[in-house]
Structures are given as C-alpha cells and as structure tokens.
Design an enzyme around this catalytic site. Structure first.
Site, mmCIF file in Angstrom:
data_model
loop_
_atom_site.group_PDB
_atom_site.id
_atom_site.type_symbol
_atom_site.label_atom_id
_atom_site.label_comp_id
_atom_site.label_asym_id
_atom_site.label_seq_id
_atom_site.Cartn_x
_atom_site.Cartn_y
_atom_site.Cartn_z
ATOM 1 C CB SER A 156 -3.291 9.774 21.170
ATOM 2 O OG SER A 156 -4.668 9.977 21.401
ATOM 3 C CB THR A 194 -4.780 8.272 10.946
ATOM 4 O OG1 THR A 194 -5.500 7.162 11.519
ATOM 5 C CG2 THR A 194 -5.506 8.745 9.690
ATOM 6 C CB ALA A 195 -1.020 12.081 11.195
ATOM 7 C CD GLU A 214 -12.148 4.576 14.283
ATOM 8 O OE1 GLU A 214 -12.636 4.123 15.340
ATOM 9 O OE2 GLU A 214 -10.929 4.750 14.121
ATOM 10 C CD GLN A 217 13.440 -2.996 6.660
ATOM 11 O OE1 GLN A 217 13.270 -2.432 5.590
ATOM 12 N NE2 GLN A 217 14.166 -2.472 7.621
ATOM 13 N NE ARG A 218 8.917 -11.591 4.866
ATOM 14 C CZ ARG A 218 8.252 -12.371 5.705
ATOM 15 N NH1 ARG A 218 8.841 -13.434 6.214
ATOM 16 N NH2 ARG A 218 7.002 -12.087 6.042
#
Length: 447
Positions: A208, A212-213, A235, A416-417
């Site tokens: 939640s 995905t959004a 999924e 963040q490399r």
C-alpha cells in the site's frame, strides 16, 4: 542419449585440440621470447586444451606472480619443483616451443583465437547438456553460459589519453541536465540524472505504499518521450495494469473501473477514449505470466531491444520475490542473490535500466519510526550489493491518520552508486494512480 552426448563431447574435444594445438604452442613460445607478456595476458589455464600446455602455462603464471624472470631454465626448474617435467614431454618440448616463435607481434591475435575457441567449447558443451536433459534448469544454465561467454576476454579499459580526452570534451559540451531516461519527476531527475542504462534499481516498500503505481508512472514517462517499456507483472493481470495506466493518463478514478457501465459519466467516457488513444500509440509491452524465470525475462528484453534498437528502453519487474527460481539453493538469500546478479548482468548486456520492485520484511512494523532501512530488505545482503540504486517508498499518512503529510510519498534514495542519497517528496493521487512533483527536496552526500 548418454552415448550420443559422449560422442559429441569427444568430437568437440578432438576438434578443439586439432585447431588449438598450433596456436597454443605459439602463445607459449611468445612468453619465452617476450617474458613481459606473462604479466599482461588475460589468458587462464582453462583457455588451453592440451594438458602439457596447461601445465606449462601454470608454471609461467606462478613465476610471474613471484616476479621471477620467465625463460626455459626457470620454467624447467618450476616444473621439476612441481614434479611435472615428465608430464610436458621434458626439456626437449620446452626448447622446441621456445624456438618456434620468430616474433610476438601477432600475440594479441593468437590470444584472441584461444579465447574464442574456449567460448565455443563452453557454449557447445552447455548446448549438449541441454539436449541430453532438456529441463528448465538446463535451459537457464545455457542462458547463463551464453551471457558469461560474452564477457570473457572483453577488455573495457580505456587508455589514460582516451579518458582524459572524454573529460576534456565534456567541459565544452552541454550534455543537458539528464544523462539517462527521465522519470517525469524533475526533483527525482535532479537527484539521479535520469535512469541510467546498465543500472539495477530497487524500488522497495511495504504493501500500500504505491510501488506499482510509482513504477508504472516511470514507464509512462519513458513512453511519453518516445521510449519503449517492458513491464513484467508477476501478480497483476494485464487488463488491470492497463486500467491503471488509463486512470493516470485520463484522470479517471480507479474505483470506477469496477463497473464502468454504471459509474462512468459522459466525461469519464471521453477521458477514457482519449487515454486509450494515447496508450495505444506507446511502445509498451506488458507480460503478465505469473511464472517467469530470469531467462524468460531476458529473452523478452532481447526481442524488444532487437525490434526497437534506437529507442530508450526501460524494464520494470513487479516483483523480485515472485520471480521463479531455477536450481537448488541451500538458503533463500543465495537464490535471491543469484536472481539479482543475473538481472544486473542483463541490465549491462542490453544497456537498459532495470527497475526491480521488492517487498520489505515485517520488521518495519515493529519500529516507532517506520521509514524503511537497508536491513528491511528481504535477503538484503545480495540485493544491496548488486543494486546501483536502492530506493524505498514511505507514506506517513498510512501509519498516522492525523499526519500533516497527507497524500505525500517519500522516495528515500538509501543507496546511489553514482549520485547523492536523500529523500524526494512526491504527491500521490491514489485514485488516479499518479505521482506528481512537489517543489521541496533535501538530501546529502553520495553513498
């Protein structure tokens, strides 16, 4: 079948010995003529087929590691010490090889031949194993062998002059703010410079949080700018994802898709048609097979890359824990580590950013401050090691209904490399599955 495999492997070995024997002798002889080549070569014992040459090369490498000059006498001494002199044909064979090479000018060419022969042996044997036992595990091994073979002998090093020239040119050429694919969110782009080809980017969060959004929004931004996206949904079915895209494009309340005949207004229908027209023009491909291995994903990405060679390409995988594992592993973290390593190799092979969604452990729920940390990643060691960017999504109003940060999602760049770490705040319009910019940002030094 077993006899067929044995015969095939015997033919392969005989052919390689015949083809490589003369080249191997030339390479070994080159080390005697120019000993410094022993320090510079990228060859290993596995690249040689003849037992005698493998033994001699092993002795030469031992001497070079000890900074001992390489010549017939020192190699002979090392072979005697290792009780191997008789196994190479004695001093006579060493003298013949040493005297057989008039020049080392073509050494790089002969070295490349041995490497190519070695790659062919690897691939042919892997194919033979698959033919004798055509299982998913054998297929995955064949794919892995192919990827590894592409890297063998590849030298990515540039000369000092070449690197300095590139740096000099950058000082006089405006490359723009972005070096990668835009997220469509300028504050996030400021932090990352865009999604870079070859990077494995983790997007993690509890359920939640909007993972995905968020990922679909990043794919949408790529396609809106003429790019192509492969989305692997392990999924959620394709139709449901497309409805989310249409909601985001057309500002349509996602709840209305449950019964469009009753709930859609005329304005909703107009917006939906406009959104469908826009979506239909995009080069976006959704793959919703619930059982997909890394090999399956790689094959699809290769196909898309071949069909859209000149377009920016982004890959979204939703999500890590649902990727089908091939092979047996003692622990789950080893299986996850194998998957993330393969996905990182795929990102580099095709020069695409791979956005990999991941669930977090329930440990988050036990803390007072529920903002995720690296240790909350399931099987975090391998994920953290392979990823170029590790980001977390966090919604304070999910845990605190009285929070002042209503509809705000924090994108926490924990690793963040090649850039800064910190937090970007985005507005999350849940009913439209949209993430939009907020003008506030804060961060600190690179990881």
């Amino acid at each position: 079948m077993r006899e067929r495999k044995t015969d095939l492997n015997h033919q392969i070995h005989s052919h390689d010995v015949y083809q490589s024997a003369e080249v191997e002798g030339t390479v070994i002889g080159s080390f005697f003529l120019e000993p410094d080549l022993a320090y510079e070569t990228i060859l290993t014992i596995e690249h040689f087929t003849l037992s005698a040459n493998r033994i001699i090369f092993g002795a030469i490498k031992k001497l070079s590691e000890l900074n001992t000059p390489v010549d017939v006498q020192t190699v002979t001494h090392q072979l005697v010490k290792d009780d191997q002199i008789e196994n190479v044909g004695g001093v006579r064979y060493l003298a013949e090889v040493a005297g057989s090479v008039p020049t080392t000018a073509n050494f790089p060419y002969y070295q490349a031949i041995l490497i190519e022969h070695y790659k062919q042996r690897l691939m042919t044997r892997a194919a033979s194993d698959y033919l004798s036992n055509p299982t998913e595990e054998a297929a995955e091994k064949l794919y892995s062998t192919f990827i590894e073979a592409q890297e063998i002998g590849r030298k990515n090093e540039q000369s000092k002059t070449d690197v300095l020239y590139e740096i000099h040119e950058e000082m006089y050429e405006d490359a723009g703010e972005l070096t990668g694919i835009s997220s469509g969110l300028h504050e996030l782009d400021n932090m990352t410079g865009g999604w870079q080809g070859g990077d494995l980017i983790i997007i993690a969060g509890r359920p939640s949080m909007g993972k995905t959004a968020y990922a679909l929004g990043l794919a949408k931004a790529c396609c809106e700018n003429g790019g192509v996206a492969d989305i692997f949904s392990l999924e959620m079915p394709q139709k449901q994802l497309i409805k989310r895209f249409l909601s985001s494009i057309g500002n349509i309340n996602g709840l209305k898709w449950r019964n469009t005949f009753k709930l859609f207004t005329d304005k909703d229908k107009q917006r939906a048609k406009h959104a469908m027209d826009a979506y239909n023009k995009w080069d976006i491909y959704i793959h919703d097979d619930s059982r997909q291995t890394v090999a399956d994903i790689r094959a699809v990405v290769r196909k898309t890359k071949r069909e859209h060679p000149d377009q920016k390409h982004i890959v979204v995988i939703d999500y890590l824990q649902l990727i089908t594992q091939i092979g047996k592993f003692e622990r789950n973290d080893l299986a996850v580590g194998h998957i993330t390593k393969e996905l990182k190799q795929m990102a580099r092979q095709f020069d695409v950013p791979v956005l990999l969604l991941s669930q977090l452990s329930r440990a988050v729920e036990q803390r007072q401050d529920k903002r995720p940390m690296m240790s909350d990643l399931r099987d975090s060691g391998s994920i953290e090691q392979d990823a170029d960017i590790v980001s977390f999504l966090y919604r304070d109003d999910y845990y605190d209904k009285e929070s002042s940060a209503k509809n705000i999602v924090e994108v926490i760049l924990a690793k963040q490399r090649n850039g800064p770490i910190g937090t970007v705040e985005l507005a999350f319009i849940k009913e439209y599955s949209q993430f939009t910019n907020i003008e506030r940002r804060y961060g600190d030094e690179p990881a």
